[in-house]
Motif scaffolding. Sequence first.
Motif, PDB file in Angstrom:
ATOM      1  N   SER A 129       0.789  -1.231   0.000  1.00 32.16           N
ATOM      2  CA  SER A 129       0.000   0.000   0.000  1.00 32.16           C
ATOM      3  C   SER A 129       0.819   1.279   0.000  1.00 32.16           C
ATOM      4  N   THR A 130       1.895   1.360   0.791  1.00 31.25           N
ATOM      5  CA  THR A 130       2.669   2.604   0.806  1.00 31.25           C
ATOM      6  C   THR A 130       3.419   2.801  -0.511  1.00 31.25           C
ATOM      7  N   VAL A 131       3.839   1.705  -1.139  1.00 33.99           N
ATOM      8  CA  VAL A 131       4.450   1.806  -2.464  1.00 33.99           C
ATOM      9  C   VAL A 131       3.405   2.278  -3.473  1.00 33.99           C
ATOM     10  N   ILE A 132       2.202   1.741  -3.351  1.00 35.26           N
ATOM     11  CA  ILE A 132       1.110   2.160  -4.239  1.00 35.26           C
ATOM     12  C   ILE A 132       0.814   3.640  -4.068  1.00 35.26           C
ATOM     13  N   LEU A 133       0.794   4.116  -2.826  1.00 36.21           N
ATOM     14  CA  LEU A 133       0.512   5.533  -2.576  1.00 36.21           C
ATOM     15  C   LEU A 133       1.558   6.424  -3.241  1.00 36.21           C
ATOM     16  N   GLU A 134       2.818   6.058  -3.133  1.00 36.37           N
ATOM     17  CA  GLU A 134       3.884   6.832  -3.786  1.00 36.37           C
ATOM     18  C   GLU A 134       3.708   6.793  -5.301  1.00 36.37           C
ATOM     19  N   TYR A 135       3.322   5.635  -5.827  1.00 38.02           N
ATOM     20  CA  TYR A 135       3.100   5.501  -7.269  1.00 38.02           C
ATOM     21  C   TYR A 135       1.964   6.419  -7.718  1.00 38.02           C
ATOM     22  N   ILE A 136       0.893   6.424  -6.963  1.00 36.85           N
ATOM     23  CA  ILE A 136      -0.245   7.290  -7.290  1.00 36.85           C
ATOM     24  C   ILE A 136       0.176   8.755  -7.268  1.00 36.85           C
ATOM     25  N   GLU A 137       0.936   9.128  -6.264  1.00 37.02           N
ATOM     26  CA  GLU A 137       1.377  10.518  -6.136  1.00 37.02           C
ATOM     27  C   GLU A 137       2.219  10.950  -7.337  1.00 37.02           C
ATOM     28  N   GLU A 138       3.073  10.065  -7.827  1.00 35.80           N
ATOM     29  CA  GLU A 138       3.936  10.417  -8.943  1.00 35.80           C
ATOM     30  C   GLU A 138       3.227  10.294 -10.294  1.00 35.80           C
ATOM     31  N   SER A 139       2.288   9.367 -10.398  1.00 33.96           N
ATOM     32  CA  SER A 139       1.603   9.144 -11.676  1.00 33.96           C
ATOM     33  C   SER A 139       0.532  10.183 -11.947  1.00 33.96           C
ATOM     34  N   TRP A 140      -0.108  10.675 -10.906  1.00 30.34           N
ATOM     35  CA  TRP A 140      -1.157  11.680 -11.041  1.00 30.34           C
ATOM     36  C   TRP A 140      -0.804  12.871 -10.147  1.00 30.34           C
ATOM     37  N   PRO A 141      -0.025  13.810 -10.653  1.00 35.42           N
ATOM     38  CA  PRO A 141       0.488  14.913  -9.829  1.00 35.42           C
ATOM     39  C   PRO A 141      -0.563  15.922  -9.384  1.00 35.42           C
ATOM     40  N   GLN A 142      -1.759  15.873  -9.965  1.00 35.47           N
ATOM     41  CA  GLN A 142      -2.796  16.804  -9.534  1.00 35.47           C
ATOM     42  C   GLN A 142      -3.173  16.548  -8.077  1.00 35.47           C
ATOM     43  N   ASN A 143      -3.588  17.592  -7.401  1.00 31.09           N
ATOM     44  CA  ASN A 143      -3.966  17.489  -5.991  1.00 31.09           C
ATOM     45  C   ASN A 143      -2.889  16.751  -5.190  1.00 31.09           C
ATOM     46  N   PRO A 144      -1.681  17.305  -5.095  1.00 35.62           N
ATOM     47  CA  PRO A 144      -0.564  16.614  -4.436  1.00 35.62           C
ATOM     48  C   PRO A 144      -0.881  16.226  -2.994  1.00 35.62           C
ATOM     49  N   LEU A 145      -0.432  15.031  -2.614  1.00 38.01           N
ATOM     50  CA  LEU A 145      -0.669  14.506  -1.270  1.00 38.01           C
ATOM     51  C   LEU A 145       0.590  14.528  -0.410  1.00 38.01           C
ATOM     52  N   LEU A 146       1.721  14.859  -1.021  1.00 42.77           N
ATOM     53  CA  LEU A 146       2.964  15.065  -0.276  1.00 42.77           C
ATOM     54  C   LEU A 146       3.385  16.525  -0.418  1.00 42.77           C
ATOM     55  N   PRO A 147       4.030  17.098   0.602  1.00 45.60           N
ATOM     56  CA  PRO A 147       4.510  18.482   0.502  1.00 45.60           C
ATOM     57  C   PRO A 147       5.502  18.635  -0.649  1.00 45.60           C
ATOM     58  N   GLN A 148       5.587  19.824  -1.213  1.00 52.58           N
ATOM     59  CA  GLN A 148       6.530  20.082  -2.291  1.00 52.58           C
ATOM     60  C   GLN A 148       7.941  20.317  -1.766  1.00 52.58           C
ATOM     61  N   ASP A 149       8.046  20.890  -0.595  1.00 54.93           N
ATOM     62  CA  ASP A 149       9.350  21.152   0.003  1.00 54.93           C
ATOM     63  C   ASP A 149      10.042  19.828   0.363  1.00 54.93           C
ATOM     64  N   PRO A 150      11.296  19.626  -0.048  1.00 59.62           N
ATOM     65  CA  PRO A 150      11.981  18.349   0.214  1.00 59.62           C
ATOM     66  C   PRO A 150      12.063  17.987   1.692  1.00 59.62           C
ATOM     67  N   TYR A 151      12.287  18.982   2.550  1.00 57.46           N
ATOM     68  CA  TYR A 151      12.379  18.680   3.981  1.00 57.46           C
ATOM     69  C   TYR A 151      11.022  18.230   4.519  1.00 57.46           C
ATOM     70  N   ASP A 152       9.970  18.981   4.185  1.00 60.28           N
ATOM     71  CA  ASP A 152       8.635  18.620   4.657  1.00 60.28           C
ATOM     72  C   ASP A 152       8.220  17.252   4.132  1.00 60.28           C
ATOM     73  N   LYS A 153       8.639  16.951   2.903  1.00 63.89           N
ATOM     74  CA  LYS A 153       8.333  15.652   2.334  1.00 63.89           C
ATOM     75  C   LYS A 153       9.046  14.538   3.115  1.00 63.89           C
ATOM     76  N   SER A 154      10.293  14.799   3.513  1.00 64.30           N
ATOM     77  CA  SER A 154      11.040  13.795   4.285  1.00 64.30           C
ATOM     78  C   SER A 154      10.416  13.580   5.651  1.00 64.30           C
ATOM     79  N   VAL A 155       9.869  14.640   6.246  1.00 61.55           N
ATOM     80  CA  VAL A 155       9.194  14.514   7.542  1.00 61.55           C
ATOM     81  C   VAL A 155       7.957  13.633   7.405  1.00 61.55           C
ATOM     82  N   ALA A 156       7.176  13.851   6.360  1.00 65.90           N
ATOM     83  CA  ALA A 156       5.983  13.025   6.129  1.00 65.90           C
ATOM     84  C   ALA A 156       6.369  11.563   5.972  1.00 65.90           C
ATOM     85  N   ARG A 157       7.435  11.301   5.218  1.00 67.98           N
ATOM     86  CA  ARG A 157       7.871   9.918   5.004  1.00 67.98           C
ATOM     87  C   ARG A 157       8.406   9.293   6.291  1.00 67.98           C
ATOM     88  N   PHE A 158       9.043  10.110   7.130  1.00 70.83           N
ATOM     89  CA  PHE A 158       9.515   9.609   8.423  1.00 70.83           C
ATOM     90  C   PHE A 158       8.353   9.082   9.242  1.00 70.83           C
TER      91      PHE A 158
END
Length: 288
Positions: A129-158
């Motif tokens: 599921s978490t791999v699928i979520l990342e795939y969805i985020e990259e395949s359909w960039p509309q309505n982003p579900l991860l922050p755009q800032d690299p640091y904030d994105k790393s915090v979410a992944r943590f």
Amino acid sequence: MIGEIETLSKSSGGDGRAEEGGDEQFARQDGALKTFKELNKKPTHHRFGLGRTEGIVLISWGFMEGVKLLGTWPSPFSYRVIWALKLKGVKFEYVEEDLGNKSDELLRCNPVHKKIPVLIHGGRPVAESTVILEYIEESWPQNPLLPQDPYDKSVARFWIRFIEDKTPVFFRFCHSTGEQQEEAIREAKKVLKTIEEHALREEDKFFAGDKIGLQDLVFGWLAWLLQALEEVVGVKLLEASEYPRLHRWVQNFRAHDVIRSDLPEHNAMLAYFKRIRETFISSSTSAV
């Protein structure tokens, strides 16, 4: 808590992360798998409100050719993918799997783990599921579900990794008794305290601010499944007085239009996990 359901497993991998295998793994003791297969027979009034058709339920949200999700109704790992697709506005076909009698499609698309969820896009399967979520985020960039800032994105992944690692303790809470359960309760409350004090900010509606994101979807089972487990066991873990930020997040998450429209029926979940708990405890007792 659950992929063949994934992380609903009673065990964890060597790196401390929950093994995928879910309800089937923790039911696989002293012949309990047969009972699990009976438990997994979906009622005709399950959360989608549709009956079974030749063993498989097909649900379509304006199906876009080439996008299909294989899942099962009690699995929070299926729901997080459903939520992500709907938040992205991706139209897809949903196929309800019977984990006691896995389809040829599931076995073909996930030959390694043979588990749900599996997303099939353009004929190519993506598992876990978490791999699928990342795939969805990259395949359909509309309505982003991860922050755009690299640091904030790393915090979410943590924090996504954190809750994936800690999920098994909540299932031990449900599937154990006596001293083992007391230990699981203490561990579960430590996890909730960590989330309360370090993952959520007082001013935020969701984990990353005012907009629901990937982190919320992965933590989503805390907003509905934990309540069912608490009722089955008869012990309250997530007290509003002890975890006010987390309690407020639960309310905000459940109130979101997409989440509210795709939650399993509470009484069906209670019945399902009550029987799972009884089967697990019975198997553990007979093994002593």
